[in-house]
Design a protein around this motif. Sequence first.
Motif, PDB file in Angstrom:
ATOM      1  N   PRO A 151       0.768  -1.244  -0.036  1.00  0.00           N
ATOM      2  CA  PRO A 151       0.088   0.069  -0.025  1.00  0.00           C
ATOM      3  C   PRO A 151       0.887   1.214  -0.083  1.00  0.00           C
ATOM      4  O   PRO A 151       2.057   1.335   0.557  1.00  0.00           O
ATOM      5  CB  PRO A 151      -0.936  -0.049   1.527  1.00  0.00           C
ATOM      6  CG  PRO A 151       0.014  -1.028   2.197  1.00  0.00           C
ATOM      7  CD  PRO A 151       0.558  -1.986   1.342  1.00  0.00           C
ATOM      8  N   ARG A 152       0.357   2.275  -0.590  1.00  0.00           N
ATOM      9  CA  ARG A 152       1.032   3.640  -0.766  1.00  0.00           C
ATOM     10  C   ARG A 152       1.309   4.000   0.846  1.00  0.00           C
ATOM     11  O   ARG A 152       2.236   4.619   1.237  1.00  0.00           O
ATOM     12  CB  ARG A 152       0.388   4.727  -1.503  1.00  0.00           C
ATOM     13  CG  ARG A 152       0.196   4.471  -2.929  1.00  0.00           C
ATOM     14  CD  ARG A 152      -0.941   5.110  -3.692  1.00  0.00           C
ATOM     15  NE  ARG A 152      -0.872   6.448  -3.367  1.00  0.00           N
ATOM     16  CZ  ARG A 152      -0.228   7.740  -3.918  1.00  0.00           C
ATOM     17  NH1 ARG A 152       0.287   7.271  -4.953  1.00  0.00           N
ATOM     18  NH2 ARG A 152      -0.386   8.638  -3.728  1.00  0.00           N
ATOM     19  N   ASP A 153      -0.047   4.134   1.583  1.00  0.00           N
ATOM     20  CA  ASP A 153      -0.064   4.540   3.011  1.00  0.00           C
ATOM     21  C   ASP A 153      -1.195   3.664   3.797  1.00  0.00           C
ATOM     22  O   ASP A 153      -1.942   3.234   3.136  1.00  0.00           O
ATOM     23  CB  ASP A 153      -0.247   6.110   3.145  1.00  0.00           C
ATOM     24  CG  ASP A 153      -1.181   6.569   2.392  1.00  0.00           C
ATOM     25  OD1 ASP A 153      -2.367   6.027   2.467  1.00  0.00           O
ATOM     26  OD2 ASP A 153      -0.945   7.426   1.648  1.00  0.00           O
ATOM     27  N   LEU A 154      -0.936   3.933   5.055  1.00  0.00           N
ATOM     28  CA  LEU A 154      -2.075   3.141   5.953  1.00  0.00           C
ATOM     29  C   LEU A 154      -2.841   4.500   6.803  1.00  0.00           C
ATOM     30  O   LEU A 154      -2.094   5.265   7.335  1.00  0.00           O
ATOM     31  CB  LEU A 154      -1.432   2.354   6.844  1.00  0.00           C
ATOM     32  CG  LEU A 154      -0.833   1.114   6.242  1.00  0.00           C
ATOM     33  CD1 LEU A 154      -0.114   0.031   7.127  1.00  0.00           C
ATOM     34  CD2 LEU A 154      -1.621   0.280   5.478  1.00  0.00           C
ATOM     35  N   ASP A 155      -4.171   4.400   6.659  1.00  0.00           N
ATOM     36  CA  ASP A 155      -4.852   5.460   7.424  1.00  0.00           C
ATOM     37  C   ASP A 155      -5.460   4.818   8.716  1.00  0.00           C
ATOM     38  O   ASP A 155      -6.365   3.900   8.619  1.00  0.00           O
ATOM     39  CB  ASP A 155      -5.973   5.910   6.707  1.00  0.00           C
ATOM     40  CG  ASP A 155      -5.398   6.852   5.580  1.00  0.00           C
ATOM     41  OD1 ASP A 155      -4.365   7.411   5.809  1.00  0.00           O
ATOM     42  OD2 ASP A 155      -6.214   6.782   4.468  1.00  0.00           O
ATOM     43  N   LEU A 156      -4.907   4.953   9.927  1.00  0.00           N
ATOM     44  CA  LEU A 156      -5.569   4.610  11.143  1.00  0.00           C
ATOM     45  C   LEU A 156      -6.323   5.588  11.757  1.00  0.00           C
ATOM     46  O   LEU A 156      -5.797   6.707  12.359  1.00  0.00           O
ATOM     47  CB  LEU A 156      -4.202   4.026  11.906  1.00  0.00           C
ATOM     48  CG  LEU A 156      -3.486   3.081  11.376  1.00  0.00           C
ATOM     49  CD1 LEU A 156      -2.429   2.517  12.501  1.00  0.00           C
ATOM     50  CD2 LEU A 156      -4.076   1.894  10.978  1.00  0.00           C
ATOM     51  N   TRP A 157      -7.587   5.229  11.826  1.00  0.00           N
ATOM     52  CA  TRP A 157      -8.315   6.181  12.528  1.00  0.00           C
ATOM     53  C   TRP A 157      -8.977   5.867  13.914  1.00  0.00           C
ATOM     54  O   TRP A 157      -9.550   4.811  14.362  1.00  0.00           O
ATOM     55  CB  TRP A 157      -9.683   6.228  11.901  1.00  0.00           C
ATOM     56  CG  TRP A 157      -9.491   6.407  10.106  1.00  0.00           C
ATOM     57  CD1 TRP A 157      -9.469   5.451   9.325  1.00  0.00           C
ATOM     58  CD2 TRP A 157     -10.026   7.798   9.351  1.00  0.00           C
ATOM     59  NE1 TRP A 157      -9.205   5.919   8.065  1.00  0.00           N
ATOM     60  CE2 TRP A 157      -9.507   7.416   8.177  1.00  0.00           C
ATOM     61  CE3 TRP A 157     -10.416   8.910   9.885  1.00  0.00           C
ATOM     62  CZ2 TRP A 157      -9.681   8.138   6.989  1.00  0.00           C
ATOM     63  CZ3 TRP A 157     -10.461   9.743   8.764  1.00  0.00           C
ATOM     64  CH2 TRP A 157     -10.044   9.681   7.529  1.00  0.00           C
ATOM     65  N   GLY A 209       8.979   0.498   6.245  1.00  0.00           N
ATOM     66  CA  GLY A 209       8.468   0.899   4.724  1.00  0.00           C
ATOM     67  C   GLY A 209       7.088   1.134   4.297  1.00  0.00           C
ATOM     68  O   GLY A 209       6.823   1.120   3.121  1.00  0.00           O
ATOM     69  N   ARG A 210       6.545   1.736   5.408  1.00  0.00           N
ATOM     70  CA  ARG A 210       5.048   2.358   5.167  1.00  0.00           C
ATOM     71  C   ARG A 210       5.060   3.526   5.560  1.00  0.00           C
ATOM     72  O   ARG A 210       5.799   4.032   6.582  1.00  0.00           O
ATOM     73  CB  ARG A 210       4.005   1.388   6.113  1.00  0.00           C
ATOM     74  CG  ARG A 210       4.051   0.078   5.683  1.00  0.00           C
ATOM     75  CD  ARG A 210       3.295  -0.335   4.525  1.00  0.00           C
ATOM     76  NE  ARG A 210       3.059  -1.682   4.184  1.00  0.00           N
ATOM     77  CZ  ARG A 210       3.973  -2.593   3.494  1.00  0.00           C
ATOM     78  NH1 ARG A 210       5.201  -1.948   2.936  1.00  0.00           N
ATOM     79  NH2 ARG A 210       3.508  -3.936   3.082  1.00  0.00           N
ATOM     80  N   VAL A 211       3.925   4.589   5.149  1.00  0.00           N
ATOM     81  CA  VAL A 211       3.595   5.700   5.681  1.00  0.00           C
ATOM     82  C   VAL A 211       2.319   5.449   6.538  1.00  0.00           C
ATOM     83  O   VAL A 211       1.341   5.017   5.766  1.00  0.00           O
ATOM     84  CB  VAL A 211       3.572   6.838   4.786  1.00  0.00           C
ATOM     85  CG1 VAL A 211       2.954   8.100   5.230  1.00  0.00           C
ATOM     86  CG2 VAL A 211       4.915   7.061   3.986  1.00  0.00           C
ATOM     87  N   VAL A 212       2.272   5.538   7.661  1.00  0.00           N
ATOM     88  CA  VAL A 212       0.917   5.671   8.496  1.00  0.00           C
ATOM     89  C   VAL A 212       0.546   6.963   8.986  1.00  0.00           C
ATOM     90  O   VAL A 212       1.246   8.004   9.453  1.00  0.00           O
ATOM     91  CB  VAL A 212       1.410   5.019   9.746  1.00  0.00           C
ATOM     92  CG1 VAL A 212       0.061   4.539  10.811  1.00  0.00           C
ATOM     93  CG2 VAL A 212       1.946   3.417   9.308  1.00  0.00           C
ATOM     94  N   GLU A 213      -0.591   7.438   8.499  1.00  0.00           N
ATOM     95  CA  GLU A 213      -1.365   8.561   8.902  1.00  0.00           C
ATOM     96  C   GLU A 213      -2.272   8.354  10.079  1.00  0.00           C
ATOM     97  O   GLU A 213      -3.214   7.460   9.906  1.00  0.00           O
ATOM     98  CB  GLU A 213      -2.133   8.958   7.778  1.00  0.00           C
ATOM     99  CG  GLU A 213      -0.864   9.626   6.447  1.00  0.00           C
ATOM    100  CD  GLU A 213      -1.626  10.294   5.513  1.00  0.00           C
ATOM    101  OE1 GLU A 213      -2.797  10.546   5.433  1.00  0.00           O
ATOM    102  OE2 GLU A 213      -0.807  10.378   4.543  1.00  0.00           O
ATOM    103  N   ILE A 214      -2.204   9.057  11.041  1.00  0.00           N
ATOM    104  CA  ILE A 214      -3.198   9.273  12.118  1.00  0.00           C
ATOM    105  C   ILE A 214      -4.031  10.172  12.087  1.00  0.00           C
ATOM    106  O   ILE A 214      -3.496  11.341  12.209  1.00  0.00           O
ATOM    107  CB  ILE A 214      -2.542   8.976  13.426  1.00  0.00           C
ATOM    108  CG1 ILE A 214      -1.347   8.027  13.511  1.00  0.00           C
ATOM    109  CG2 ILE A 214      -3.586   8.988  14.524  1.00  0.00           C
ATOM    110  CD1 ILE A 214      -2.023   6.437  13.504  1.00  0.00           C
ATOM    111  N   PRO A 215      -5.229  10.377  11.439  1.00  0.00           N
ATOM    112  CA  PRO A 215      -6.187  11.468  11.098  1.00  0.00           C
ATOM    113  C   PRO A 215      -6.218  12.443  12.542  1.00  0.00           C
ATOM    114  O   PRO A 215      -6.350  11.835  13.679  1.00  0.00           O
ATOM    115  CB  PRO A 215      -7.355  11.172  10.623  1.00  0.00           C
ATOM    116  CG  PRO A 215      -6.884   9.598   9.808  1.00  0.00           C
ATOM    117  CD  PRO A 215      -5.848   9.069  10.778  1.00  0.00           C
TER     118      PRO A 215
END
Length: 438
Positions: A266-272, A307-313
């Motif tokens: 995946p390009r990135d992961l969104d963890l909400w 190796g991932r970009v993880v985004e925390i909104p």
Amino acid sequence: MTEGKWRIPPSVLRLLDRAPDDRAVVVLLRHSVRDHLPEGDAGYVLPITDIGRQLALELGGLLRGRLRTLHASPLVRCVQTAQALAEGAGANVAVVPNRLLGDPGVFVLDGRRAWANWKQLGHEGVMRHLVTEAVALSGMARPDEAARFLVHSMLVAAANRPGLHVFVTHDSLVTATAARLLDKPLGSDDWPWYLEGAFFWMAEDGVHSAYREDEAVRPGPLCGLATGDVLEFARREIAATVGFDTGARFFLAGGAFKSLLTGRPPRDLDLWATSEHDRALLIDALRACGARIAGPRMFADAFEVAGRVVEIPHKTEPDTLAERLARFDIGLSAVGVEHRPDGEWSVMVHPIALESAVRREVRLLKPLVNWKYALATLERMRRYAVELGFSVPREEEAEVWRVFEAQDAELRAALIERYRRTGAGGFGIMEEVACRFQ
């Protein structure tokens, strides 16, 4: 085979002879000869022996002119095996590390928890589970979903380039993957020798699998948006980035699940997170896993890890997974998994996501809830189509333009400005705006 009598396995010689020359053939290969594992030690740092290197060079010679790519588990004996294969083949081929092939990897998600299985069941007991059972052992993936995803990702990495694409790994991965794709409960007599492997290739009738004397064909795609595939993808990505012990309630939701269709990371992961407390726990877990802060994001804190970009909104609502998915505009984004502090998981896949996958189309969730970002949605639709090899139906694009054109001049200007701030650019969005409203 006894020590001192090592040779290239006859099954590999036979399968090399019959592997089709006009196809991309993936070889999931056990590493070459190593010393015995110390008692109670997984042997992560054990190298291959001198005879192991000699055999790998010899096998590499048999791959001369056919070897296209090399991939390896990060463990030293796998990397050394791959390097010797390249040298023997006389091929200027770089060895690409692949974490799916290692430990942790596609079958082992949490090494600490998984090691307890080996101590309790022994190697033979763990292997018996991997080839016969549907459920996951502690710290491990569900075997069938893991095996299918591994073969899917390897075939994608081969990129339809005719020749041999070798993935060097460990005996447990070769055995479990071959057993699952052949639909045969391989026993201890079927475990691979050093440098023995399973072969896979795509043909018109499906995915062909071959291991020793057994062959099988599996029609249809290996992975999709079925509940089991979605859950195991989420467990694998969460284990690699924040771990299973965050104590937080959160959702992994959004476009990351396209990886089940593309076979690529995946390009990135969104963890909400569902509360400020849960959000803080996630950020603490990322830092504990060695994450570093990524570039600034408008709506989230971003980190790079594994190796991932993880985004925390920044937002910690809505409170339910169903509400979270309802706030997406593209059907293929409306896929998610909830993780709860008690270790329970739940999966939700929007019907439009399933329809999109079956029809190979990028479809909208209507009405557009994020209509103020309509142009960014259109850009994302076109990007999804390119990534997946899907189409964007004309009526779906028309709906985005209908929403845009329904606004007065001031609001349209605001939508354009919002796109300039949030869109990635490209896919002809601004050019089309200029043509429509020149």
